[in-house]
Design an enzyme around this catalytic site. Structure first.
Site, mmCIF file in Angstrom:
data_model
loop_
_atom_site.group_PDB
_atom_site.id
_atom_site.type_symbol
_atom_site.label_atom_id
_atom_site.label_comp_id
_atom_site.label_asym_id
_atom_site.label_seq_id
_atom_site.Cartn_x
_atom_site.Cartn_y
_atom_site.Cartn_z
ATOM 1 N N ASP A 150 56.500 -33.602 -28.002
ATOM 2 C CA ASP A 150 55.079 -33.927 -27.885
ATOM 3 C C ASP A 150 54.710 -33.797 -26.409
ATOM 4 O OD1 ASP A 150 52.490 -35.101 -28.394
ATOM 5 O OD2 ASP A 150 53.403 -36.130 -30.108
ATOM 6 N N ASP A 167 49.100 -32.752 -27.198
ATOM 7 C CA ASP A 167 48.182 -33.856 -27.433
ATOM 8 C C ASP A 167 46.781 -33.521 -26.911
ATOM 9 O OD1 ASP A 167 48.092 -36.718 -28.291
ATOM 10 O OD2 ASP A 167 47.425 -37.011 -26.237
ATOM 11 N N GLU A 225 46.796 -30.154 -30.785
ATOM 12 C CA GLU A 225 46.022 -31.148 -31.542
ATOM 13 C C GLU A 225 44.588 -31.138 -31.023
ATOM 14 O OE1 GLU A 225 45.332 -35.856 -32.211
ATOM 15 O OE2 GLU A 225 45.677 -34.920 -30.276
ATOM 16 N N HIS A 228 50.558 -40.050 -37.263
ATOM 17 C CA HIS A 228 50.616 -41.426 -36.739
ATOM 18 C C HIS A 228 49.233 -41.976 -36.383
ATOM 19 C CE1 HIS A 228 50.334 -38.787 -33.366
ATOM 20 N NE2 HIS A 228 50.026 -39.804 -32.580
ATOM 21 N N ASP A 229 48.187 -41.171 -36.523
ATOM 22 C CA ASP A 229 46.824 -41.620 -36.191
ATOM 23 C C ASP A 229 45.948 -41.821 -37.424
ATOM 24 O OD1 ASP A 229 47.298 -41.396 -33.437
ATOM 25 O OD2 ASP A 229 46.599 -39.322 -33.383
HETATM 26 O O1 TEU Z 1 45.096 -38.526 -30.561
HETATM 27 C C1 TEU Z 1 43.850 -37.977 -30.288
HETATM 28 C C2 TEU Z 1 42.707 -38.613 -30.975
HETATM 29 O O2 TEU Z 1 41.685 -38.751 -30.371
HETATM 30 C C3 TEU Z 1 42.737 -39.033 -32.364
HETATM 31 O O3 TEU Z 1 43.855 -38.769 -33.063
HETATM 32 C C4 TEU Z 1 42.354 -40.459 -32.496
HETATM 33 O O4 TEU Z 1 43.478 -41.280 -32.355
HETATM 34 C C5 TEU Z 1 41.751 -40.679 -33.861
HETATM 35 O O5 TEU Z 1 40.663 -39.818 -33.993
HETATM 36 C C6 TEU Z 1 41.289 -42.079 -34.022
HETATM 37 O O6 TEU Z 1 40.236 -42.374 -33.150
HETATM 38 C C7 TEU Z 1 46.132 -38.271 -29.691
HETATM 39 C C8 TEU Z 1 47.386 -38.969 -30.167
HETATM 40 O O7 TEU Z 1 47.791 -38.410 -31.381
HETATM 41 C C9 TEU Z 1 47.112 -40.432 -30.226
HETATM 42 O O8 TEU Z 1 48.171 -41.150 -30.789
HETATM 43 C C10 TEU Z 1 46.831 -40.900 -28.818
HETATM 44 O O9 TEU Z 1 46.447 -42.236 -28.832
HETATM 45 C C11 TEU Z 1 45.727 -40.071 -28.165
HETATM 46 O O10 TEU Z 1 45.855 -38.682 -28.376
HETATM 47 C C12 TEU Z 1 45.765 -40.269 -26.667
HETATM 48 O O11 TEU Z 1 46.906 -39.673 -26.137
#
Ligand code: TEU
Length: 556
Positions: free
Chosen positions: A98, A199, A253, A326-327
């Site tokens: 990642d 990310d 992403e 995970h989100d």
């Molecule tokens: O996530 C980016 C992100 O903005 C979304 O996945 C967000 O968490 C979701 O829309 C809910 O609001 C990435 C990572 O996957 C996440 O875990 C991190 O917190 C974020 O970036 C910051 O690095």
């Protein structure tokens, strides 16, 4: 259509904190993953994507990195990492790292230097601005509540943070920053890692001048940093300097990536990335900018999103396919039925994922049909996004706590972060200590041990799906044609590749549903290939609740 190993691969995502704890501190770790590699291999996947395992103060569970070349204390050591990498390679799998380089931790040495003074050589590694009329430099808001700017007393300026204030944004305009990032990438690739999940990869380029965003209900300012003016240039540079020199896989992403942009990021001849994660399917739940809305999208809308991307990318770019990560909430709770038809609906949903064009990603626990967790109160949540939002809207804003909690329960990222359920012993076999987040009490029924013992389990069906995909090029490379798109309960499509033809019929409802053979399929000689119920021939018939049926044209 050009073939590639990463197009044929199936990916398994591990969130290390919640996967397997080997030393009893309640937090998952690398040695825990090593112990479970045979299990992952047994599922049949080719690639493991590891959520961040670097040194981090864990404001956002590792998405805030303080040392890109070392391992987080709770997760183990560099020696553990090397053993893990070797274990993965020995089993014929690959490892996707990642890459979190839109921002660092505020404890990263670059930022520690940067905030010391305006003259510091690292000042320009981050985005510092003077205030405007005693307030923030602009009206942008953070993904995690509140303004996207933090005042720094010592050096007398604000710094930009699109996520928490412990995640300052790097300044990609600075060529030195980009070279630092490329060095980090080479470090892991030269060690033998096989690629990156990047990310928030469409946020690196901000519009110069950082203008005020359009005020509204949701986040403010996105139009000035999503898919920004130099983003494609940055990826072409990264590709030239790093990516093109290795046989690796990349996925960016990207929330809010329009189709036209995705065709550029992941285009066959773009020389940028292999594919992107787009969020259109997730955005269907959002109502009027409300993050915690939990509307269940009607099937025709969901189909329209998938079908659009299938058709538009075919031959031009490559899709990624996922239901969760995970989100996001758990798939079966969000798109299926986590009660009576849990197994049937989870199998149906993954039948869809494994029969579309693109690279499928399975998040840990999905293979046993894990569900959202019954969080009782706000104290049960660990995620900084949820906690910040609660602080802003309930504690400061006086909103109705019960109403917000209801939305959070459905949509919280912590739903996907409860520990992996290995067996029916205490803490689901995840840890001998106290888990950092609650274990879903349904682990007594839903766990890996049970799934491996039950020949009819989701796990074993997932194995079959992966095997089917590997032995049928049409499942990977075939083009896509949909029938009866307006049907409110069924998703009906075919895939064609060099004379091989697959037919897919999926029932998204919990009731028996009449299936009428599309005109184009009449007279075709077919046989059942796979399904989540005892198979029946492809003909006008009733589809059982959440039934998935895949057929193949008979060889002449
Ligand atoms: O996530 C980016 C992100 O903005 C979304 O996945 C967000 O968490 C979701 O829309 C809910 O609001 C990435 C990572 O996957 C996440 O875990 C991190 O917190 C974020 O970036 C910051 O690095």
């Amino acid at each position: 259509m050009e073939k590639a190993w990463w197009k044929e691969a199936v990916v398994y995502q591990i969130y290390p904190r919640s996967f397997m704890d080997s030393d009893g501190d309640g937090v998952g770790d690398l040695r825990g993953i090593i112990r479970r590699l045979d299990y992952i291999k047994e599922l049949g996947v080719d690639v493991i994507w590891l959520s961040p395992c670097y040194k981090s103060p864990n404001d956002d569970n590792g998405y805030d990195i303080s040392d890109y070349r070392d391992i987080m204390d709770e997760f183990g050591t560099m020696a553990d990492f090397q053993e893990l990498l070797q274990g993965i390679h020995e089993r014929g799998m690959k490892l996707l790292m990642d890459l979190v380089v839109n921002h660092t931790s505020d404890e990263h040495p670059w930022f520690v230097e940067s905030r010391k003074s305006r003259e510091n050589p690292y000042r320009d590694y981050y985005i510092w601005r003077d205030g405007k009329d005693g307030k923030e430099p602009n009206n942008w808001t953070s993904y995690f509540s509140g303004p996207a700017w933090q005042w720094d007393e010592e050096s007398g300026q604000y710094y930009l943070h699109l996520f928490t204030k412990k995640q300052p944004d790097l300044n990609w305009e600075n060529p030195k920053v980009r070279q630092e990032v490329y060095d980090i990438m080479r470090f892991w690739l030269d060690m033998g890692c096989d690629g990156f999940r990047m990310d928030v990869a469409n946020l690196y380029s901000k519009v110069p001048g950082l203008p005020d965003g359009k005020p509204g209900k949701g986040r403010i300012g996105a139009e000035y940093y999503q898919n920004g003016p130099r983003i494609h240039e940055f990826f072409r540079e990264m590709n030239r300097e790093v990516l093109s020199r290795y046989d690796i896989m990349t996925v960016g992403e990207m929330s809010d990536v329009p189709l036209e942009e995705a065709l550029r990021y992941a285009g066959n001849d773009s020389h940028e990335l292999n594919m992107v994660f787009q969020f259109e399917q997730d955005d269907l739940d959002t109502v009027d900018g409300e993050r915690w809305a939990f509307r269940k999208a009607p099937l025709p809308e969901l189909k329209a999103v998938f079908s659009k991307w299938q058709t538009a990318m075919d031959g031009k770019a490559w899709n990624s396919l996922y239901w969760t990560n995970h989100d996001q909430p758990r798939t079966v709770s969000r798109r299926g039925d986590d009660g009576r038809f849990r197994k049937e609906s989870q199998k149906m949903l993954y039948t869809m994922l494994m029969t579309l064009q693109g690279t499928p990603y399975i998040y840990q626990g999905e293979e046993i049909g894990m569900t959202n967790a019954p969080f009782a109160s706000i104290e049960d949540f660990r995620d900084v996004e949820t906690r910040n939002c609660w602080q802003e809207r309930v504690v400061k804003g006086g909103e109705d706590p019960e109403k917000l909690l209801e939305g959070i329960r459905h949509r919280a990222r912590d739903n996907a972060r409860t520990p992996m359920q290995w067996d029916d012993t205490e803490n689901a076999g995840f840890t001998s200590g106290t888990p950092w987040i609650m274990v879903n009490p349904n682990y007594k029924e839903i766990n890996v041990k049970e799934s491996l013992e039950d020949p009819d389990s989701i796990f074993h069906y997932m194995q079959q799906l992966i095997r089917m995909r590997k032995s049928h090029a049409a499942a990977v490379y075939g083009d896509f044609r949909e029938y009866q798109p307006e049907h409110e309960k069924l998703y009906i499509y075919e895939r064609n590749y060099e004379g091989q033809k697959l037919y897919v019929v999926l029932n998204f409802s919990d009731t028996d549903t009449e299936f009428v053979l599309p005109e184009a399929w009449k007279g075709e000689e077919t046989e059942p290939l796979l399904g989540n119920y005892p198979q029946e021939p492809l003909k006008n018939r009733r589809m059982r609740p959440y039934e998935a049926a895949v057929y193949i044209r008979k060889e002449k």
